[in-house]
Design a protein around this motif. Structure first.
Motif, PDB file in Angstrom:
ATOM      1  N   ALA A  36      61.069 -54.869 139.916  1.00  0.00           N
ATOM      2  CA  ALA A  36      61.488 -55.232 141.432  1.00  0.00           C
ATOM      3  C   ALA A  36      60.490 -55.537 142.437  1.00  0.00           C
ATOM      4  CB  ALA A  36      62.114 -53.783 141.895  1.00  0.00           C
ATOM      5  N   CYS A  37      60.621 -56.751 142.841  1.00  0.00           N
ATOM      6  CA  CYS A  37      59.634 -57.299 143.754  1.00  0.00           C
ATOM      7  C   CYS A  37      60.405 -58.306 144.726  1.00  0.00           C
ATOM      8  CB  CYS A  37      58.342 -57.694 143.259  1.00  0.00           C
ATOM      9  SG  CYS A  37      58.853 -58.903 141.887  1.00  0.00           S
ATOM     10  N   ASP A  38      59.633 -58.927 145.735  1.00  0.00           N
ATOM     11  CA  ASP A  38      59.969 -60.129 146.389  1.00  0.00           C
ATOM     12  C   ASP A  38      59.648 -61.316 145.928  1.00  0.00           C
ATOM     13  OD1 ASP A  38      61.598 -58.641 148.434  1.00  0.00           O
ATOM     14  OD2 ASP A  38      59.422 -58.032 149.064  1.00  0.00           O
ATOM     15  N   ILE A  39      58.321 -61.218 145.344  1.00  0.00           N
ATOM     16  CA  ILE A  39      57.814 -62.725 144.819  1.00  0.00           C
ATOM     17  C   ILE A  39      56.979 -62.259 143.561  1.00  0.00           C
ATOM     18  CG2 ILE A  39      57.751 -63.999 146.781  1.00  0.00           C
ATOM     19  CD1 ILE A  39      54.771 -63.687 147.414  1.00  0.00           C
ATOM     20  N   LEU A  40      56.918 -63.156 142.674  1.00  0.00           N
ATOM     21  CA  LEU A  40      56.251 -62.901 141.551  1.00  0.00           C
ATOM     22  C   LEU A  40      55.106 -64.020 141.044  1.00  0.00           C
ATOM     23  CD1 LEU A  40      58.796 -62.129 138.520  1.00  0.00           C
ATOM     24  CD2 LEU A  40      56.649 -60.789 139.239  1.00  0.00           C
ATOM     25  N   PRO A  41      53.901 -63.804 141.711  1.00  0.00           N
ATOM     26  CA  PRO A  41      52.976 -65.019 141.653  1.00  0.00           C
ATOM     27  C   PRO A  41      52.308 -65.560 140.430  1.00  0.00           C
ATOM     28  CG  PRO A  41      52.449 -63.478 143.378  1.00  0.00           C
ATOM     29  CD  PRO A  41      53.409 -62.702 142.705  1.00  0.00           C
ATOM     30  N   PHE A  42      52.547 -64.435 139.444  1.00  0.00           N
ATOM     31  CA  PHE A  42      51.795 -64.925 138.195  1.00  0.00           C
ATOM     32  C   PHE A  42      52.871 -65.008 136.766  1.00  0.00           C
ATOM     33  CE2 PHE A  42      47.763 -61.935 138.882  1.00  0.00           C
ATOM     34  CZ  PHE A  42      47.206 -62.791 139.668  1.00  0.00           C
ATOM     35  N   ALA A  43      54.298 -65.341 137.481  1.00  0.00           N
ATOM     36  CA  ALA A  43      55.258 -65.288 136.380  1.00  0.00           C
ATOM     37  C   ALA A  43      55.132 -66.498 135.554  1.00  0.00           C
ATOM     38  CB  ALA A  43      56.768 -65.209 137.128  1.00  0.00           C
ATOM     39  N   ASN A  44      54.651 -67.623 136.006  1.00  0.00           N
ATOM     40  CA  ASN A  44      54.384 -68.919 135.173  1.00  0.00           C
ATOM     41  C   ASN A  44      53.014 -68.820 134.669  1.00  0.00           C
ATOM     42  OD1 ASN A  44      56.885 -70.123 135.644  1.00  0.00           O
ATOM     43  ND2 ASN A  44      56.471 -70.600 137.549  1.00  0.00           N
ATOM     44  N   LEU A  45      52.186 -67.877 134.640  1.00  0.00           N
ATOM     45  CA  LEU A  45      50.995 -67.872 133.947  1.00  0.00           C
ATOM     46  C   LEU A  45      50.878 -66.902 132.965  1.00  0.00           C
ATOM     47  CD1 LEU A  45      48.773 -67.870 137.243  1.00  0.00           C
ATOM     48  CD2 LEU A  45      49.518 -69.860 135.670  1.00  0.00           C
ATOM     49  N   PHE A  46      50.102 -67.391 131.751  1.00  0.00           N
ATOM     50  CA  PHE A  46      49.830 -66.556 130.415  1.00  0.00           C
ATOM     51  C   PHE A  46      48.946 -65.297 130.555  1.00  0.00           C
ATOM     52  CE2 PHE A  46      50.780 -70.516 127.563  1.00  0.00           C
ATOM     53  CZ  PHE A  46      52.092 -69.683 127.103  1.00  0.00           C
ATOM     54  N   LYS A  47      48.818 -64.360 129.979  1.00  0.00           N
ATOM     55  CA  LYS A  47      47.959 -63.353 130.271  1.00  0.00           C
ATOM     56  C   LYS A  47      46.501 -63.932 130.083  1.00  0.00           C
ATOM     57  CE  LYS A  47      47.678 -58.525 129.986  1.00  0.00           C
ATOM     58  NZ  LYS A  47      48.198 -57.716 131.274  1.00  0.00           N
ATOM     59  N   SER A  48      46.107 -64.694 129.530  1.00  0.00           N
ATOM     60  CA  SER A  48      45.008 -65.414 129.206  1.00  0.00           C
ATOM     61  C   SER A  48      44.578 -65.964 130.666  1.00  0.00           C
ATOM     62  CB  SER A  48      44.764 -66.093 128.027  1.00  0.00           C
ATOM     63  OG  SER A  48      45.717 -67.287 128.139  1.00  0.00           O
ATOM     64  N   ASP A  49      45.368 -66.570 131.219  1.00  0.00           N
ATOM     65  CA  ASP A  49      45.150 -67.269 132.370  1.00  0.00           C
ATOM     66  C   ASP A  49      44.759 -66.114 133.433  1.00  0.00           C
ATOM     67  OD1 ASP A  49      45.763 -69.829 131.788  1.00  0.00           O
ATOM     68  OD2 ASP A  49      47.932 -69.512 132.022  1.00  0.00           O
ATOM     69  N   ILE A  50      45.439 -65.028 133.512  1.00  0.00           N
ATOM     70  CA  ILE A  50      44.663 -64.079 134.348  1.00  0.00           C
ATOM     71  C   ILE A  50      43.487 -63.469 134.050  1.00  0.00           C
ATOM     72  CG2 ILE A  50      45.505 -61.891 135.265  1.00  0.00           C
ATOM     73  CD1 ILE A  50      47.683 -64.007 135.567  1.00  0.00           C
ATOM     74  N   TYR A  51      43.182 -63.245 132.936  1.00  0.00           N
ATOM     75  CA  TYR A  51      41.659 -62.969 132.531  1.00  0.00           C
ATOM     76  C   TYR A  51      40.824 -64.100 132.926  1.00  0.00           C
ATOM     77  CZ  TYR A  51      43.154 -58.860 129.513  1.00  0.00           C
ATOM     78  OH  TYR A  51      43.543 -57.840 129.207  1.00  0.00           O
ATOM     79  N   LYS A  52      41.229 -65.259 132.880  1.00  0.00           N
ATOM     80  CA  LYS A  52      40.072 -66.205 133.253  1.00  0.00           C
ATOM     81  C   LYS A  52      39.980 -66.131 134.867  1.00  0.00           C
ATOM     82  CE  LYS A  52      40.928 -69.194 129.078  1.00  0.00           C
ATOM     83  NZ  LYS A  52      41.367 -70.255 128.514  1.00  0.00           N
ATOM     84  N   MET A  53      40.899 -66.012 135.423  1.00  0.00           N
ATOM     85  CA  MET A  53      40.749 -66.052 136.930  1.00  0.00           C
ATOM     86  C   MET A  53      40.175 -64.624 137.449  1.00  0.00           C
ATOM     87  SD  MET A  53      44.421 -67.432 138.608  1.00  0.00           S
ATOM     88  CE  MET A  53      45.660 -66.046 137.645  1.00  0.00           C
ATOM     89  N   ALA A  54      40.337 -63.609 136.695  1.00  0.00           N
ATOM     90  CA  ALA A  54      39.905 -62.272 137.084  1.00  0.00           C
ATOM     91  C   ALA A  54      38.272 -62.620 136.758  1.00  0.00           C
ATOM     92  CB  ALA A  54      40.254 -61.254 135.972  1.00  0.00           C
TER      93      ALA A  54
END
Length: 257
Positions: free
Chosen positions: A161-179
């Motif tokens: 439940a949320c208003d927006i999902l900023p990462f919904a079109n990104l793979f988990k691996s993308d998150i690690y690279k941005m992190a």
């Protein structure tokens, strides 16, 4: 020459992810401003997704980025990681201890240490976050990435439940690279993905496959065995209801006697 090419490819990848971060910032900012909200509310779990998103949001909104760690039990490792993250966020994470409140709720409905209790806890969290969002005139941000969203690996009306999902079109691996670019604490990047709603609960153990295997499912010539492919497809099908809008009943006929 091979090493130089590897370095060049690595630099190009970093540049592309920096552009992606900038794109996400712009997208979040526009979404928030389009609703006349003042900022955002984000629940901090101690995991990679909320940590990465919190750093991005802190860079956009500063004092109008409201971060909350909702505590229901003693969690030394998680709290240590969140303390490190808090240094990056200028000590803006607020801890709200709801242990007593959730314990009372659990006893009232005789919840045992299973997934009913886990999902109830997730919904309990979201209730708190939306209350804080109203108080702060803010949007609630969800942290689900594409892996979790596609597999339905989230609690309906909880972390889903949320208003927006900023990462919904990104793979988990993308998150690690941005992190890594955003200098999220290494201890958070190294930990096994977990919803942390039950003790010793880990995403990949429950799913029966790794996130890397899931991502390879979308490659044109993936080498996954049929068993894992079937598990991915089963998860997608059985969680369709989580991704669809609420079904509406039939319309009345034009002629009513």
């Amino acid at each position: 020459m091979v090493k130089e090419k590897e370095i060049s490819n690595k630099n190009n990848e970093i540049l592309e992810y920096k552009k992606l971060i900038k794109k996400i910032k712009s997208w979040i900012y526009r979404k928030v401003k389009s609703t006349n909200a003042s900022g955002i509310v984000l629940g901090i779990s101690g995991g990679i997704d909320s940590a990465t998103l919190s750093v991005i949001c802190h860079q956009i909104f500063k004092e109008n980025a409201h971060f909350y760690y909702l505590k229901t039990k003693k969690d030394t490792e998680n709290e240590k990681d969140i303390k490190e993250l808090n240094k990056i966020l200028n000590n803006s994470i607020i801890t709200i201890n709801i242990s007593k409140e959730f314990d009372l709720f659990s006893k009232k409905f005789h919840l045992s240490n299973d997934w009913i209790k886990a999902n109830s806890k997730s919904r309990f969290f979201m209730n708190v976050l939306y209350t804080k969002a109203q108080q702060n005139n803010s949007l609630v941000l969800g942290t689900d990435n594409f892996n979790e969203y596609y597999l339905g690996y989230f609690t309906k009306w909880g972390d889903g439940a949320c208003d927006i999902l900023p990462f919904a079109n990104l793979f988990k691996s993308d998150i690690y690279k941005m992190a890594k670019i955003l200098k999220v604490p290494q201890s958070i990047m190294n930990k096994k993905p977990s919803a942390n709603l039950l003790d010793n609960q880990y995403d990949e153990d429950e799913l029966g496959f790794t996130y890397d295997q899931f991502e390879s499912y979308f490659e044109p010539k993936n080498t996954l065995n049929n068993e894992i492919k079937a598990k991915i497809e089963k998860n997608f099908k059985k969680t369709q209801h989580k991704r669809k809008i609420i079904p509406k009943g039939p319309k009345k006929s034009k002629k009513i006697l």
